[in-house]
Design an enzyme around this catalytic site. Structure first.
Site, short mmCIF file in Angstrom:
data_model
loop_
_atom_site.label_atom_id
_atom_site.label_comp_id
_atom_site.label_asym_id
_atom_site.label_seq_id
_atom_site.Cartn_x
_atom_site.Cartn_y
_atom_site.Cartn_z
N LYS A 191 0.93 -1.19 0.25
CA LYS A 191 0.09 -0.10 -0.15
C LYS A 191 0.76 1.18 0.11
CE LYS A 191 -1.60 2.62 3.11
NZ LYS A 191 -1.96 3.76 2.40
N GLY A 244 7.04 4.40 8.54
CA GLY A 244 6.10 5.66 8.89
C GLY A 244 6.13 6.25 10.13
N SER A 245 5.15 6.79 10.73
CA SER A 245 5.47 7.31 12.04
C SER A 245 5.30 6.32 12.95
CB SER A 245 4.25 8.57 12.30
OG SER A 245 3.09 7.67 12.08
N THR A 246 6.33 6.89 14.23
CA THR A 246 6.16 5.80 15.49
C THR A 246 4.83 5.57 15.80
OG1 THR A 246 8.51 6.78 15.76
CG2 THR A 246 6.82 5.89 17.62
N GLU A 397 9.42 14.98 16.52
CA GLU A 397 9.98 15.13 15.17
C GLU A 397 8.83 16.26 14.25
OE1 GLU A 397 8.75 11.55 12.68
OE2 GLU A 397 10.80 11.72 11.46
P1 NAD Z 1 2.29 7.81 8.81
O1 NAD Z 1 2.46 6.73 9.66
O2 NAD Z 1 0.84 8.48 8.94
O3 NAD Z 1 1.74 6.91 7.35
C1 NAD Z 1 2.70 5.83 6.72
C2 NAD Z 1 1.52 4.98 5.76
O4 NAD Z 1 1.18 3.96 6.96
C3 NAD Z 1 0.79 5.32 5.01
O5 NAD Z 1 0.75 4.65 3.87
C4 NAD Z 1 -0.41 5.48 5.58
O6 NAD Z 1 -1.39 5.40 5.01
C5 NAD Z 1 -0.17 4.17 6.36
N1 NAD Z 1 -1.02 3.90 7.52
C6 NAD Z 1 -1.30 5.29 8.51
N2 NAD Z 1 -2.39 4.84 9.86
C7 NAD Z 1 -2.42 3.38 9.45
C8 NAD Z 1 -2.95 2.42 10.16
N3 NAD Z 1 -3.56 2.57 11.45
N4 NAD Z 1 -2.68 1.03 9.91
C9 NAD Z 1 -2.05 0.77 8.63
N5 NAD Z 1 -1.62 1.71 8.00
C10 NAD Z 1 -1.80 2.83 8.23
O7 NAD Z 1 3.56 8.43 8.18
P2 NAD Z 1 3.66 9.30 7.13
O8 NAD Z 1 3.25 10.75 7.48
O9 NAD Z 1 3.37 8.99 5.86
O10 NAD Z 1 5.15 9.49 7.02
C11 NAD Z 1 5.99 10.14 7.98
C12 NAD Z 1 6.70 9.32 9.07
O11 NAD Z 1 7.30 8.36 8.45
C13 NAD Z 1 7.47 10.33 9.76
O12 NAD Z 1 7.26 9.82 11.18
C14 NAD Z 1 9.00 9.53 9.37
O13 NAD Z 1 9.94 9.77 10.19
C15 NAD Z 1 8.84 8.16 8.96
N6 NAD Z 1 9.55 7.56 8.05
C16 NAD Z 1 10.33 6.64 8.50
C17 NAD Z 1 11.40 6.09 7.64
C18 NAD Z 1 12.47 5.17 8.19
O14 NAD Z 1 12.88 4.55 7.47
N7 NAD Z 1 12.70 5.03 9.48
C19 NAD Z 1 11.27 6.52 6.29
C20 NAD Z 1 10.45 7.54 5.88
C21 NAD Z 1 9.41 8.19 6.60
#
Ligand code: NAD
Ligand code: MN
Length: 823
Positions: A191, A244-246, A397
């Protein structure tokens, strides 16, 4: 403007990249379907969403909004494709991955422009960084597909993998997920992020072009609440890989707890950028630009905390402001800009909110004098000074182009400030003194450390976090283990089977020991003595009571509760009592384990010596330990003796491994080296299995301490005496106080306390399915790593199940230290 004017100002003209081919490509395919079984299908809901160009706020394309019905279809496609893809020879998979890499290169400019249009990042970055790294990732993993059979013997693909990625490096994150998954023989349902799905859809076309078997890669666009959650909770998905986010990572940990799904999480960060006073300040300034203004600061490993040695702080800040004044922001397709647009209005307002909070908290904000474009979602490079370490902007962050700066005086202060965060993704160290830089690097709690450089990536060098930045690595050999499992796991039996050897064989080998040997022969003392109120009378004298207490900080201490628990033999007779540990004892033990952190800093030779010494002292008491096992379990002496001998051999194994499970030196495409160091995780909580009371205990404690961790151990609840008998062995083996701490009591309750504890970095649990679930749930608090048995037993006597690389891997985390060289 005439030539003289231009010569005077030396202004760059605009150098726009044409969007026409990408826009035409989009137009032809409107609206996009979902990619399932190599076919474009309409979403079950019939609904579509707009994908926006953040540089002007206008829609670019319509993408399908999948829901749980589509997730079911995609998972089913992936499951049926797995049946053959999982058995496809490595060389065949290598050919496909190689073809994918070639096709990425063939379409590189279209992909770069699409990415830039959809995300708002500059074409310079997508063209020179994102897309080349995507291709490199597939080439690199084509190699691992080829080598899997010889380099990962005994491992199998996990099956159907659900992959969820963020919007900041849309295609690169896709590559980091899909390449290793396919290389190891898994099938995928991916996704993309809601705002940035377009390059993933072009990638789907590439899957068709290279003729990848249908169902191996499926791509579902849509909302997190519709697609993401359904994928995470789908019963036929074997693993979730998430970036994604923590916060979302934490909710996924909770949602998958106890399901047995493998999980890797790449989460957020607040990475330090440390500048010592002997650093080359001009390089530092360019480094900062790259650290926090690259990709508009929307980088998980962005150097968002500038830590400067006090005596040069003013000079550096002045230089930095001058450089910021010259940064160019604007149309992402203009090759002469430094910064593009923020991905979405929501993200933009979150940045604005946090910046306002910083001002409110009393920090000094500085932005260049120029204004951002009015159309689209732009935010200027921003620098905060006078920042207190505990304030929101220093801890949270921001995920935008916002840098907070703080000062330090000494190297020790720099390390303390750098580690003053719940995250641990990356760090950057700047100093012309390589001795200092290489002394600091191991002290930083971060998965990547860049020396005099920043934001360097390569497929060969694993990337991933410490602490709340998540677990698992992407890239490198270490990244492959996220997509495989040991083949023997298939044969495991549920707990409750009485046989100790999971393979059903007797420990003694043939399972045909004479009847009288199957039960413990009474010892001499037992024959002489007669039982009275639980005391054995020996020659008329009561024996000296030897009540095992707890073992904390090298001392035998009474449990805080003042209660004891009875220990029974298989016939139900009380054979002894152990202390009933509670929450407070666990806290004391964790504190002791932390205080013993110096254990990791000692030499590996020293740790090996101590493990040998423990083995030596155990061997002296072999008979007594064997009898103790028999007493608790009713097993024959021969069986018990084999367990003790295996435990001694196992101590030898880990003494041997101590100075042999070492890091490697990568040669990524740059002038320099990457030192991949295997570091201990820190304090590990261990709940021991009931089968094999001594060997289970030793098999877990030995690798953990061999690799430099300190541990808090909960012995088997039914047979704790084999562990408590080790107190004296430890006391006489030069093991430093606090390296091993043991708390007896109710395993389920105590392991929940440990799993919940914020100062415990990892939790291993070998017990019931329900207990495994509780541990995984509780671990989400500080995102500690977990290793649980889900109620399955393993054959601890078997050298593949009971010892080796898997245990060493669980005991370590890889840190990659980048050291470029040359003048
Ligand atoms: P996010 O966590 O909001 O979303 C990430 C992904 O998860 C998206 O595809 C989103 O649609 C999906 N998602 C959201 N809620 C979900 C749920 N409850 N169940 C399943 N999937 C869900 O993060 P974002 O705003 O898209 O990205 C930014 C964050 O990602 C920042 O915190 C950043 O530090 C982190 N990030 C980490 C890395 C790494 O390698 N560690 C790389 C890039 C980004
Ligand atoms: Mn978009």
């Amino acid at each position: 403007m005439n030539v003289t004017d231009i010569f005077e100002t030396m202004e760059y003209g605009p150098a726009p990249e044409a969007a026409t081919p990408a826009l035409a490509w989009l137009k032809e395919r409107q609206p996009f379907g979902l990619f399932i079984n190599n076919q474009w299908v309409k979403p079950a809901s019939g609904k579509y969403l707009d994908s926006i160009n953040p540089a002007n706020g206008k829609p670019l394309a319509q993408i399908a909004a999948a829901d749980s019905a589509d997730v079911d279809a995609a998972v089913a496609a992936a499951r049926s494709a797995f049946a053959s893809w999982g058995k496809t020879p490595g060389h065949v998979r290598a050919r496909y991955l190689y073809a994918i890499a070639r096709h990425i290169q063939k379409h590189s400019r279209l992909l770069a422009v699409l990415e830039s249009l959809d995300n708002g990042k500059s074409i310079r970055e997508t063209r020179d960084l994102d897309i080349p790294l995507v291709a490199r990732h597939f080439y690199y993993h084509a190699g691992w597909a080829q080598l899997m059979a010889s380099e990962l013997p005994g491992y199998e693909p996990v099956g159907v993998v659900g992959q969820i990625i963020p919007w900041n490096f849309p295609l690169l994150m896709l590559a980091w997920k899909i390449a290793p998954a396919l290389a190891m023989g898994n099938t995928v349902v991916l996704k993309p992020a809601r705002y940035t799905s377009l390059t993933a859809l072009k990638f789907a076309e590439i899957m068709q072009e290279v003729g990848l078997p249908p169902g191996v890669v499926n791509i579902l666009t849509g909302e997190a609440s519709q697609v993401g959650e359904a994928l995470v909770s789908h019963p036929d998905v074997n693993k979730i890989a998430f970036t994604g986010s923590t916060d979302v990572g934490r909710s996924i940990r909770r949602a998958t707890a106890g399901s047995g799904k493998k999980l890797s999480l790449e989460l957020g960060g607040k990475s330090p950028f440390i500048v010592f006073d002997d650093a080359d300040l001009d390089s530092v300034v360019e480094g900062v630009v790259d650290a926090i203004w690259f990709n508009q600061g929307q980088v998980c490993c962005a150097g968002s905390r500038l830590l400067v040695q006090e005596d040069i702080a003013e000079r550096l800040i002045t230089k930095l402001r001058a450089r910021m004044e010259k940064l160019r922001i604007g149309d992402p397709l203009d090759k002469a800009i430094d910064m593009g647009a923020i991905v979405s209005p929501g993200q933009l307002s979150e940045i604005q909110r946090l910046v306002a909070q910083g001002v409110e908290e009393g920090a000094t904000m500085w932005q260049p004098s120029w204004a951002c474009p009015k159309d689209g979602y732009f935010f200027p490079p921003t620098l905060f000074t006078d920042v207190a370490p505990a304030t929101t902007i220093a801890q949270v962050e921001i995920f935008g182009p916002v840098l907070v700066s703080m000062t330090f005086r000494t190297p020790a202060e720099a390390v303390a400030l750098a580690n003053n965060t719940r995250y641990g993704l990356a760090a950057s160290v700047w100093s012309e003194n390589i001795n200092l830089a290489l002394d600091i690097a191991p002290k930083l709690k971060a998965g990547s450390v860049w020396v005099n450089c920043t934001n360097m990536f390569d497929a060969s060098s694993g990337f991933g976090g410490y602490r709340e930045s998540g677990y698992g690595r992407e890239g490198g050999k270490e990244g492959l283990y996220e997509y495989v499992h040991p083949a023997w796991e298939k044969a495991i039996k549920p707990t409750g089977s009485t046989s100790v050897a999971a393979n059903g064989s007797s420990l003694a080998g043939d399972g045909k020991a004479p009847l009288e040997k199957q039960f413990m022969l009474p010892t001499e003392e037992e024959e002489q003595g007669n039982e009275h109120n639980g005391l054995q009378l020996q020659g008329g004298l009561p024996p000296i009571d030897r009540t095992p207490k707890l073992f904390i900080k090298g001392k035998q201490v009474r449990p805080d509760s003042g209660y004891s628990l009875d220990v029974y033999d298989p016939q139900g007779h009380v054979i002894d009592q152990v202390g009933e540990g509670n929450r407070k004892d666990i806290r004391n033990a964790v504190e002791a384990a932390h205080a013993a952190a110096g254990w990791a800093a000692g030499t590996t030779h020293n740790r090996a010596q101590i493990l040998y010494y423990i083995a030596e002292n155990l061997a002296v008491r072999e008979e007594e330990f064997a009898r103790r096992i028999g007493q608790q379990t009713g097993r024959a002496y021969e069986d018990a003796a084999i367990e003790v001998q295996t435990a001694i051999a196992r101590l030898f194994s880990y003494a041997a491994w101590t100075d042999k499970y070492e890091g490697i030196v990568h040669r990524p495409p740059l002038r320099g080296v990457v030192l991949a160091m295997k570091e201990p995780i820190g304090v590990i909580g261990i709940a021991c299995p009931d089968e094999c009371p001594l060997l289970g205990f030793v098999s877990l404690v030995a690798p953990a301490i061999a690799m430099g961790n300190t541990v808090v151990v909960i012995p088997s609840q039914s047979s704790p005496l084999s562990a408590t008998d080790c107190y004296q062995v430890f006391e006489t083996s030069d093991l430093p106080d606090g390296v091993v701490n043991i708390v007896t009591g109710e395993r389920e309750a105590l392991s929940s306390v440990l799993a919940d504890h914020d100062d415990v970095e990892a939790m291993w649990y070998f017990g019931s399915a329900d207990g495994s679930r509780r541990v995984e749930l509780a671990s989400a608090g500080n995102m500690k790593r977990t290793w649980v048995s889900y109620g399955h037993t393993r054959n601890w006597l078997d050298s593949f199940q009971g010892e080796g690389e898997e245990f060493l891997r669980e005991s370590t985390q890889v840190k990659n230290i980048w050291v470029p060289y040359g003048e």
